[in-house]
Scaffold this active site. Structure first.
Site, PDB file in Angstrom:
ATOM      1  N   LYS A 192      42.644  28.492  49.551  1.00  0.00           N
ATOM      2  CA  LYS A 192      43.162  29.729  48.752  1.00  0.00           C
ATOM      3  C   LYS A 192      43.100  29.409  47.267  1.00  0.00           C
ATOM      4  O   LYS A 192      42.698  30.461  46.610  1.00  0.00           O
ATOM      5  CB  LYS A 192      44.627  29.897  49.115  1.00  0.00           C
ATOM      6  CG  LYS A 192      45.507  30.694  48.469  1.00  0.00           C
ATOM      7  CD  LYS A 192      45.049  32.170  48.638  1.00  0.00           C
ATOM      8  CE  LYS A 192      45.911  33.052  47.673  1.00  0.00           C
ATOM      9  NZ  LYS A 192      45.629  34.583  47.965  1.00  0.00           N
ATOM     10  N   CYS A 220      48.478  36.516  40.777  1.00  0.00           N
ATOM     11  CA  CYS A 220      47.606  35.580  41.511  1.00  0.00           C
ATOM     12  C   CYS A 220      46.915  34.658  40.603  1.00  0.00           C
ATOM     13  O   CYS A 220      46.857  33.466  40.797  1.00  0.00           O
ATOM     14  CB  CYS A 220      46.818  36.117  42.713  1.00  0.00           C
ATOM     15  SG  CYS A 220      47.922  37.057  43.719  1.00  0.00           S
ATOM     16  N   ARG A 246      52.906  42.377  36.886  1.00  0.00           N
ATOM     17  CA  ARG A 246      52.878  40.891  36.520  1.00  0.00           C
ATOM     18  C   ARG A 246      51.609  40.461  35.950  1.00  0.00           C
ATOM     19  O   ARG A 246      50.395  40.738  36.287  1.00  0.00           O
ATOM     20  CB  ARG A 246      52.927  40.321  37.970  1.00  0.00           C
ATOM     21  CG  ARG A 246      54.504  40.311  38.456  1.00  0.00           C
ATOM     22  CD  ARG A 246      54.599  39.798  39.674  1.00  0.00           C
ATOM     23  NE  ARG A 246      53.807  40.454  40.829  1.00  0.00           N
ATOM     24  CZ  ARG A 246      53.989  40.230  42.083  1.00  0.00           C
ATOM     25  NH1 ARG A 246      54.400  39.003  42.469  1.00  0.00           N
ATOM     26  NH2 ARG A 246      53.378  40.951  43.012  1.00  0.00           N
TER      27      ARG A 246
HETATM   28  C1  UGA Z   1      43.590  38.409  44.060  1.00  0.00           C
HETATM   29  C2  UGA Z   1      42.373  38.138  45.136  1.00  0.00           C
HETATM   30  O1  UGA Z   1      41.233  38.933  44.746  1.00  0.00           O
HETATM   31  C3  UGA Z   1      42.765  38.308  46.527  1.00  0.00           C
HETATM   32  O2  UGA Z   1      41.662  37.657  47.233  1.00  0.00           O
HETATM   33  C4  UGA Z   1      43.980  37.398  46.830  1.00  0.00           C
HETATM   34  O3  UGA Z   1      44.411  37.228  48.061  1.00  0.00           O
HETATM   35  C5  UGA Z   1      45.178  37.938  45.753  1.00  0.00           C
HETATM   36  O4  UGA Z   1      44.655  37.719  44.325  1.00  0.00           O
HETATM   37  C6  UGA Z   1      46.227  36.799  45.950  1.00  0.00           C
HETATM   38  O5  UGA Z   1      46.126  35.721  45.781  1.00  0.00           O
HETATM   39  O6  UGA Z   1      47.347  37.388  46.488  1.00  0.00           O
HETATM   40  P1  UGA Z   1      44.685  40.630  43.135  1.00  0.00           P
HETATM   41  O7  UGA Z   1      45.211  39.863  42.121  1.00  0.00           O
HETATM   42  O8  UGA Z   1      45.812  41.910  44.071  1.00  0.00           O
HETATM   43  O9  UGA Z   1      43.869  40.026  44.312  1.00  0.00           O
HETATM   44  O10 UGA Z   1      43.712  41.665  42.605  1.00  0.00           O
HETATM   45  P2  UGA Z   1      42.051  41.649  42.243  1.00  0.00           P
HETATM   46  O11 UGA Z   1      41.469  42.781  42.758  1.00  0.00           O
HETATM   47  O12 UGA Z   1      41.594  40.421  42.554  1.00  0.00           O
HETATM   48  O13 UGA Z   1      42.265  41.657  40.511  1.00  0.00           O
HETATM   49  C7  UGA Z   1      42.790  40.737  39.943  1.00  0.00           C
HETATM   50  C8  UGA Z   1      42.496  40.973  38.388  1.00  0.00           C
HETATM   51  O14 UGA Z   1      41.156  40.770  38.069  1.00  0.00           O
HETATM   52  C9  UGA Z   1      42.879  42.297  38.024  1.00  0.00           C
HETATM   53  O15 UGA Z   1      43.437  42.326  36.702  1.00  0.00           O
HETATM   54  C10 UGA Z   1      41.412  42.897  37.805  1.00  0.00           C
HETATM   55  O16 UGA Z   1      41.370  43.955  36.859  1.00  0.00           O
HETATM   56  C11 UGA Z   1      40.544  41.914  37.304  1.00  0.00           C
HETATM   57  N1  UGA Z   1      39.112  42.005  37.546  1.00  0.00           N
HETATM   58  C12 UGA Z   1      38.994  42.035  38.892  1.00  0.00           C
HETATM   59  C13 UGA Z   1      38.394  42.062  36.515  1.00  0.00           C
HETATM   60  O17 UGA Z   1      38.566  41.994  35.392  1.00  0.00           O
HETATM   61  N2  UGA Z   1      36.936  41.987  36.679  1.00  0.00           N
HETATM   62  C14 UGA Z   1      36.371  42.288  38.281  1.00  0.00           C
HETATM   63  O18 UGA Z   1      35.338  42.284  38.350  1.00  0.00           O
HETATM   64  C15 UGA Z   1      37.342  42.221  39.326  1.00  0.00           C
END
Ligand code: UGA
Length: 438
Positions: A228, A284, A351
């Site tokens: 994880k 996360c 968050r």
């Molecule tokens: C993340 C992981 O992607 C999940 O697999 C995991 O289960 C989750 O954390 C967790 O541990 O609970 P999440 O935080 O909900 O999911 O959302 P993401 O889609 O991963 O985005 C996280 C951040 O990264 C956002 O702020 C998003 O804007 C940013 N991001 C994402 C970028 O800046 N660039 C990208 O290419 C992708």
């Protein structure tokens, strides 16, 4: 099977609803009475696409309670602990809610074999710690040692907010860690419809084309726990890497979107999580990267790559303000509109959202801050009442009569604004390389 899910945050609620939809008998328990009342009325306590519909569909197989004595733990096959593990000051996780849940479960177990599953993101080694709490609570209430009637498993969650249900129904993999083979059997049976992908897909969440059987990774507890952290940290550093390249790309006059595409088409790298911008937020990545570094420290190890990914990410929030200042020269008295407050689109979650730091820094430098977000304004007002922000329900109104606009969250509706006209009048900072402004 009979399932109890403790904690109705993103992870617990989505898991409970999905398992109930698949035909298991699910009880969701939370100490938050307001949430449970809403769920009993079939209302989603969080904003998550399709959750309302899925709550209705899951209804025949799901019940909600705040009371452990109503949860029939003694005849439950699987208990998921999916309570919050907020960060402490030193970056380590606060496990008090996990402890309370494990104790409540342990004292109510009986002869029936139950798998107690850590689904919250817990520090490596927590499986053994939870096992000890369950065992002590059992002895305390029954007066004798448990006789093989429970096993501990780790089943980390990989769902993303904003696409939580789709990720739950159509995962890339399912990871199950346990030292007791019976626990692995029970959990693979529980997830069988997901693993085989032979359930009838809900209309609102059609099965992705070409989706086949889902691989299951079975391993020991520590490996599942580390998977994880390692997955989240890898995704976080992939984003920081592209943001580091984006900074250079801006200097040399390259187009970072094309650079990201050119890198991502290499199947060894892959195109996802290479979207540049103001970096990650959410509950996360920040927490898990900090926890990984903190865990390594306990073993006298450094994790310079993960630490650097964090530095790069959080520096981006300063860079936005510096770039704005470079453009406007003076920030004092200027009106700056932030488009998007949530840490990513399709959620109202704030968050670790970059919007908060950016708003604070702008206010500190004397700017007047305005903001729009399709769903997160109420949360922002409630959680950050001290921030002097003027909120707008309409994005067009928010950007009229201001000196600069910063696109913070890439909500698709922002594409519809007249960016050409805006750009000719005021400073525009596309914090997500989303608008193709040329
Ligand atoms: C993340 C992981 O992607 C999940 O697999 C995991 O289960 C989750 O954390 C967790 O541990 O609970 P999440 O935080 O909900 O999911 O959302 P993401 O889609 O991963 O985005 C996280 C951040 O990264 C956002 O702020 C998003 O804007 C940013 N991001 C994402 C970028 O800046 N660039 C990208 O290419 C992708």
């Amino acid at each position: 099977m009979k399932v109890l899910v403790i904690g109705t945050g993103y992870v617990g609620l989505n898991t409970g609803v999905a398992l109930a939809y698949l035909g298991h008998k699910v009880t969701c328990l939370d100490v938050d009475e307001r949430k449970i009342k809403m769920l009993q009325d079939c209302k989603a306590p969080i904003y998550e696409p399709h959750l309302d519909t899925m709550l209705e569909l899951a209804c025949p197989n799901i019940q909600y309670t705040t009371n452990y004595d109503e949860a029939d733990i003694a005849i439950t096959d699987v208990v998921f602990i999916s309570v919050g593990t907020p960060s402490l000051m030193d970056g380590s996780a606060n496990l008090e809610y996990v402890r309370q849940a494990a104790h409540s479960v342990g004292s109510r177990l009986n002869d029936h074999f139950t798998v107690v599953v850590n689904k919250s993101t817990v520090p490596i080694g927590s499986g053994h710690w939870v096992s000890a709490i369950v065992r002590d609570a059992y002895i305390e209430s029954h007066g004798h040692k448990p006789d093989g009637n429970y096993a501990i498993a780790s089943n980390p969650e990989f769902l993303r907010q904003g696409s939580a249900l789709a990720d739950t129904f159509y995962p890339d993999r399912i990871v199950v860690g346990a030292s007791d083979a019976r626990a692995i059997d029970v959990l693979t049976n529980l997830y069988r419809p997901l693993l085989n992908q032979d359930f009838a897909a809900p209309d609102c969440l059609p099965r992705p084309e070409g989706m086949g059987a889902v691989p299951v990774v079975t391993c020991d507890l520590a490996s599942a726990e580390l998977i994880k952290y390692a997955a989240n940290s890898f995704l976080a550093l992939k984003i920081s890497y592209i943001n580091e390249i984006a900074a250079l790309s801006d200097k040399v006059g390259a187009d970072i979107n094309q650079v990201a595409r050119g890198i991502g088409l290499d199947s060894r790298i892959g195109p996802r999580f290479l979207n540049p911008g103001i970096g990650w937020g959410g509950s996360c990545f920040g927490k898990d990267t900090a926890a990984l570094v903190a865990t390594a420290k306990e073993y006298n190890l450094e994790m310079p790559i993960v630490a650097a990914a964090r530095d790069v990410n959080y520096r981006l929030r300063d860079t936005v303000v510096e770039n704005l200042q470079a453009e406007l020269k003076i920030l004092k008295g200027r009106t700056v509109t932030l488009l998007g407050l949530a840490f990513k689109p399709n959620t109202d979650d704030l968050r670790d959202a970059p919007s908060i730091d950016i708003a604070k820094k702008l206010i500190q430098r004397g700017a007047k801050v305005r903001a729009h977000d399709p769903v997160a304004i109420e949360n922002m007002k409630r959680q950050y009442p001290e921030l002097e922000i003027e909120y707008f329900q309409d994005a067009n109104e928010a950007v009229s009569d201001c000196d600069a606009v910063v696109l913070v969250t890439e909500w698709p509706e922002y594409r519809k604004l007249d960016w050409k006209a805006l750009k000719s009048r005021i400073a525009v900072l596309d914090g997500r390389y989303f608008l193709n402004l040329g």
